[in-house]
Design a protein around this motif. Structure first.
Motif, PDB file in Angstrom:
ATOM      1  N   ALA A   1       0.831  -1.210   0.000  1.00  0.00           N
ATOM      2  CA  ALA A   1       0.000   0.000   0.000  1.00  0.00           C
ATOM      3  C   ALA A   1       0.862   1.255   0.000  1.00  0.00           C
ATOM      4  N   TRP A   2       1.974   1.236   0.743  1.00  0.00           N
ATOM      5  CA  TRP A   2       2.899   2.379   0.767  1.00  0.00           C
ATOM      6  C   TRP A   2       3.473   2.609  -0.631  1.00  0.00           C
ATOM      7  N   LEU A   3       3.846   1.525  -1.306  1.00  0.00           N
ATOM      8  CA  LEU A   3       4.418   1.658  -2.644  1.00  0.00           C
ATOM      9  C   LEU A   3       3.395   2.223  -3.622  1.00  0.00           C
ATOM     10  N   LYS A   4       2.175   1.746  -3.535  1.00  0.00           N
ATOM     11  CA  LYS A   4       1.122   2.262  -4.416  1.00  0.00           C
ATOM     12  C   LYS A   4       0.898   3.748  -4.167  1.00  0.00           C
ATOM     13  N   ALA A   5       0.969   4.175  -2.908  1.00  0.00           N
ATOM     14  CA  ALA A   5       0.726   5.578  -2.557  1.00  0.00           C
ATOM     15  C   ALA A   5       1.845   6.501  -3.014  1.00  0.00           C
ATOM     16  N   THR A   6       3.033   5.944  -3.238  1.00  0.00           N
ATOM     17  CA  THR A   6       4.187   6.783  -3.620  1.00  0.00           C
ATOM     18  C   THR A   6       4.627   6.528  -5.065  1.00  0.00           C
ATOM     19  N   GLU A   7       3.845   5.777  -5.804  1.00  0.00           N
ATOM     20  CA  GLU A   7       4.219   5.423  -7.172  1.00  0.00           C
ATOM     21  C   GLU A   7       4.164   6.647  -8.091  1.00  0.00           C
ATOM     22  N   ALA A   8       5.103   6.712  -9.024  1.00  0.00           N
ATOM     23  CA  ALA A   8       5.134   7.821  -9.975  1.00  0.00           C
ATOM     24  C   ALA A   8       3.909   7.760 -10.880  1.00  0.00           C
ATOM     25  N   PRO A   9       3.210   8.888 -11.069  1.00  0.00           N
ATOM     26  CA  PRO A   9       2.032   8.895 -11.949  1.00  0.00           C
ATOM     27  C   PRO A   9       2.423   8.486 -13.375  1.00  0.00           C
ATOM     28  N   GLY A  10       1.559   7.708 -14.005  1.00  0.00           N
ATOM     29  CA  GLY A  10       1.806   7.325 -15.376  1.00  0.00           C
ATOM     30  C   GLY A  10       2.896   6.301 -15.557  1.00  0.00           C
ATOM     31  N   HIS A  11       3.246   5.578 -14.499  1.00  0.00           N
ATOM     32  CA  HIS A  11       4.298   4.573 -14.619  1.00  0.00           C
ATOM     33  C   HIS A  11       3.900   3.522 -15.656  1.00  0.00           C
ATOM     34  N   ALA A  12       4.875   3.048 -16.405  1.00  0.00           N
ATOM     35  CA  ALA A  12       4.600   2.121 -17.502  1.00  0.00           C
ATOM     36  C   ALA A  12       4.047   0.779 -17.019  1.00  0.00           C
ATOM     37  N   ALA A  13       4.380   0.392 -15.797  1.00  0.00           N
ATOM     38  CA  ALA A  13       3.904  -0.884 -15.248  1.00  0.00           C
ATOM     39  C   ALA A  13       3.324  -0.628 -13.862  1.00  0.00           C
ATOM     40  N   PRO A  14       2.177   0.048 -13.798  1.00  0.00           N
ATOM     41  CA  PRO A  14       1.631   0.412 -12.483  1.00  0.00           C
ATOM     42  C   PRO A  14       1.263  -0.814 -11.650  1.00  0.00           C
ATOM     43  N   LEU A  15       1.402  -0.671 -10.346  1.00  0.00           N
ATOM     44  CA  LEU A  15       1.012  -1.758  -9.445  1.00  0.00           C
ATOM     45  C   LEU A  15      -0.489  -1.977  -9.493  1.00  0.00           C
ATOM     46  N   PRO A  16      -0.937  -3.219  -9.458  1.00  0.00           N
ATOM     47  CA  PRO A  16      -2.370  -3.471  -9.236  1.00  0.00           C
ATOM     48  C   PRO A  16      -2.758  -2.990  -7.839  1.00  0.00           C
ATOM     49  N   ASP A  17      -4.057  -2.965  -7.591  1.00  0.00           N
ATOM     50  CA  ASP A  17      -4.471  -2.566  -6.243  1.00  0.00           C
ATOM     51  C   ASP A  17      -4.144  -3.681  -5.252  1.00  0.00           C
ATOM     52  N   LEU A  18      -4.280  -3.347  -3.975  1.00  0.00           N
ATOM     53  CA  LEU A  18      -3.833  -4.248  -2.914  1.00  0.00           C
ATOM     54  C   LEU A  18      -4.537  -5.591  -2.966  1.00  0.00           C
ATOM     55  N   ALA A  19      -5.857  -5.589  -3.199  1.00  0.00           N
ATOM     56  CA  ALA A  19      -6.601  -6.849  -3.215  1.00  0.00           C
ATOM     57  C   ALA A  19      -6.121  -7.760  -4.336  1.00  0.00           C
ATOM     58  N   ALA A  20      -5.838  -7.171  -5.495  1.00  0.00           N
ATOM     59  CA  ALA A  20      -5.377  -7.978  -6.630  1.00  0.00           C
ATOM     60  C   ALA A  20      -4.005  -8.574  -6.346  1.00  0.00           C
ATOM     61  N   LEU A  21      -3.119  -7.807  -5.713  1.00  0.00           N
ATOM     62  CA  LEU A  21      -1.810  -8.329  -5.365  1.00  0.00           C
ATOM     63  C   LEU A  21      -1.915  -9.470  -4.350  1.00  0.00           C
ATOM     64  N   ARG A  22      -2.762  -9.278  -3.371  1.00  0.00           N
ATOM     65  CA  ARG A  22      -2.884 -10.254  -2.267  1.00  0.00           C
ATOM     66  C   ARG A  22      -3.585 -11.528  -2.729  1.00  0.00           C
ATOM     67  N   ASP A  23      -4.598 -11.382  -3.554  1.00  0.00           N
ATOM     68  CA  ASP A  23      -5.476 -12.510  -3.861  1.00  0.00           C
ATOM     69  C   ASP A  23      -5.082 -13.255  -5.134  1.00  0.00           C
ATOM     70  N   THR A  24      -4.101 -12.761  -5.853  1.00  0.00           N
ATOM     71  CA  THR A  24      -3.633 -13.442  -7.072  1.00  0.00           C
ATOM     72  C   THR A  24      -2.247 -14.010  -6.794  1.00  0.00           C
ATOM     73  N   PRO A  25      -2.147 -15.289  -6.514  1.00  0.00           N
ATOM     74  CA  PRO A  25      -0.828 -15.841  -6.198  1.00  0.00           C
ATOM     75  C   PRO A  25       0.080 -15.800  -7.420  1.00  0.00           C
ATOM     76  N   PRO A  26       1.390 -15.845  -7.191  1.00  0.00           N
ATOM     77  CA  PRO A  26       2.298 -15.842  -8.338  1.00  0.00           C
ATOM     78  C   PRO A  26       2.179 -17.145  -9.110  1.00  0.00           C
ATOM     79  N   PRO A  27       2.555 -17.142 -10.397  1.00  0.00           N
ATOM     80  CA  PRO A  27       2.621 -18.408 -11.121  1.00  0.00           C
ATOM     81  C   PRO A  27       3.758 -19.267 -10.567  1.00  0.00           C
TER      82      PRO A  27
END
Length: 482
Positions: free
Chosen positions: A228-254
């Motif tokens: 959540a801290w990273l999402k709050a400080t992310e540069a606007p318009g980043h080419a690979a923006p972070l998903p929201d917290l729920a998507a990160l937490r609930d989607t396990p890595p491959p």
């Protein structure tokens, strides 16, 4: 105001995300949470010494005018003494600048305010963030909450000690060669360094020779706070923006191909404790279904990289000293710099322009070598640091400069390749030694693969919950009188 049983539970049982949720639902008033943090700091600061500046009244005023709706609205925090924030001094861990107030603010500090965080003070750091231990002459040593005769690491030692002790649930930190990840390992916390260029600008001059290595983020008890801290400080318009917290937490890595290596950049093996931690992490990743493969790890001319790193660090210090002398005039006193800092400036004065240019090229080449070592793997796994927390006084700023450089090489031998490559990296608290001391394991991924790394972190956290160990230490700390 003294703490109540409920206050203590809020501080020790909830992370920043949990505290913010209680505020949003009205189950706790922001003022109640703030007073609990103030009381906790007042009780523990004399023993841990994690703060260089503490201003409850400024925090109360700030809380009254906090940003509505921020992800951490009303949550108390600390800011490392290398980042300027309005209302607090910024001393850079130095006697020369101790108590100085800088004009203006950075986009990074503004992002923290928009997130709704309430700054209670500034956390300690080594002078100018130079050392991997936090024992500045300006404020004295910061003590590790797990054992007070040990270092909390550096340069974000104050932030890590404060969060580990339960003073605040999350705290700002910064990292060039391992200054988030090392203290996180020594203090049993989650420590993440973002990809190069992912976050908005902090107080790093763009012409600083080592600017590309540096990143601001936090140390935290939980993965979700860091995400959540990273999402709050992310540069606007980043080419690979972070998903929201729920998507990160609930989607396990491959299913990941993880390359594990044991020797550091200099070819040295870590302590038996660090090897045991690495073996435990390897088993855990295998049990989670990932393919873990032995690899040699990043390779380069390590002595040349070390010389280049310290040449550029010294050049940046010399430039800072010249600027300070011009601004301060007769008030400037280089004798107030620590002995180690003075020695680095002396070395910079003796270096030629060609040597500085060659140093920049050497670090760029080392970054390319690290990226080549990561090819064929989704993630690289190694120790974070080669040993558990070490005794205070052993590597302080008054020790022989060559010994301190050698210590830094040893301490950062696993963390610095990610800084050179611009990768995201994290120290995950997966192991405790027989002596009861935490030791993190280090995971890195390709540039801008921050989301992948955080998904893996959520998976590791669910499988090896470290919160109970941290909470037990905090409960004991509240009862101790040492």
């Amino acid at each position: 105001m003294g703490t109540t049983g409920r206050d203590v539970a809020l501080l020790l049982d909830l992370d920043a995300t949990g505290q913010a949720a209680l505020i949003r639902t009205g189950d706790i008033a922001p003022a109640e949470l703030l007073e609990a943090a103030i009381a906790r700091i007042e009780a523990l600061q004399p023993r841990v010494n994690a703060l260089v500046d503490f201003d409850p009244e400024a925090a109360r005023r700030q809380a009254d005018g906090r940003e509505p709706g921020g992800v951490f609205a009303g949550v108390p925090t600390l800011v490392k003494d290398l980042l300027a924030v309005p209302g607090f001094p910024t001393g850079f861990g130095s006697r020369l600048f101790h108590g100085a107030r800088l004009p203006g603010t950075s986009p990074y500090a503004q992002a923290l305010r928009r997130a709704g965080l309430v700054v209670l003070g500034k956390s300690t750091t080594s002078e100018f963030g130079l050392l991997g231990t936090t024992e500045p002459l300006a404020t004295g040593p910061t003590r590790n909450p797990w054992r007070h005769d040990l270092s909390a690491g550096g340069s974000s030692g104050g932030a890590a000690a404060a969060v580990a002790a339960g003073m605040v649930p999350v705290a700002h930190a910064s990292d060039g060669g391992g200054s988030i990840r090392g203290p996180a390992s020594f203090c049993g916390l989650f420590g993440f360094k973002p990809s190069r260029g992912r976050t908005v600008a902090a107080d790093i001059p763009p012409d600083m020779p080592t600017a590309a290595l540096l990143a601001d983020h936090c140390v935290s008890r939980s993965v979700r706070d860091s995400a959540a801290w990273l999402k709050a400080t992310e540069a606007p318009g980043h080419a690979a923006p972070l998903p929201d917290l729920a998507a990160l937490r609930d989607t396990p890595p491959p299913r990941l191909r993880i390359g594990v290596y044991r020797r550091d950049l200099f070819g040295e093996l870590p302590s038996p404790d660090a090897l045991a931690a690495l073996d435990a992490a390897t088993r855990l990743c295998t049990d989670l279904g990932h393919d873990v493969v032995e690899t040699a790890g990043p390779a380069c001319d390590a002595p040349a990289v070390s010389r280049a790193f310290f040449t550029l660090t010294a050049a940046g210090l010399a430039g800072m000293a010249d600027q300070a002398a011009a601004l301060m005039g007769p008030a400037f006193d280089a004798g107030l710099f620590e002995p180690y800092t003075r020695d680095l400036v002396r070395r910079a004065r003796a270096a030629s322009a060609d040597e500085v240019r060659a140093a920049g090229a050497a670090l760029a080449a080392a970054g390319a070598s690290a990226r080549a070592a990561g090819a064929g793997f989704d993630v690289l796994l190694s120790p974070t640091v080669p040993f558990t927390a070490f005794p205070l006084g052993r590597h302080g700023p008054g020790q022989d400069p060559d010994d301190l450089i050698a210590f830094t090489n040893r301490l950062a031998g696993y963390t610095v390749p990610a800084s050179l490559a611009g990768w995201p990296a994290m120290s995950v608290p997966l192991y405790w030694s027989d002596a009861g001391l935490p030791l993190g394991c280090h995971f890195t991924a390709a540039h801008d693969a921050d989301a992948l790394l955080l998904r893996l972190a959520f998976q590791l956290e669910a499988a090896a919950d470290w919160a109970p160990r941290l909470r037990a230490m905090q409960d004991g700390l509240a009862c101790r009188n040492d």
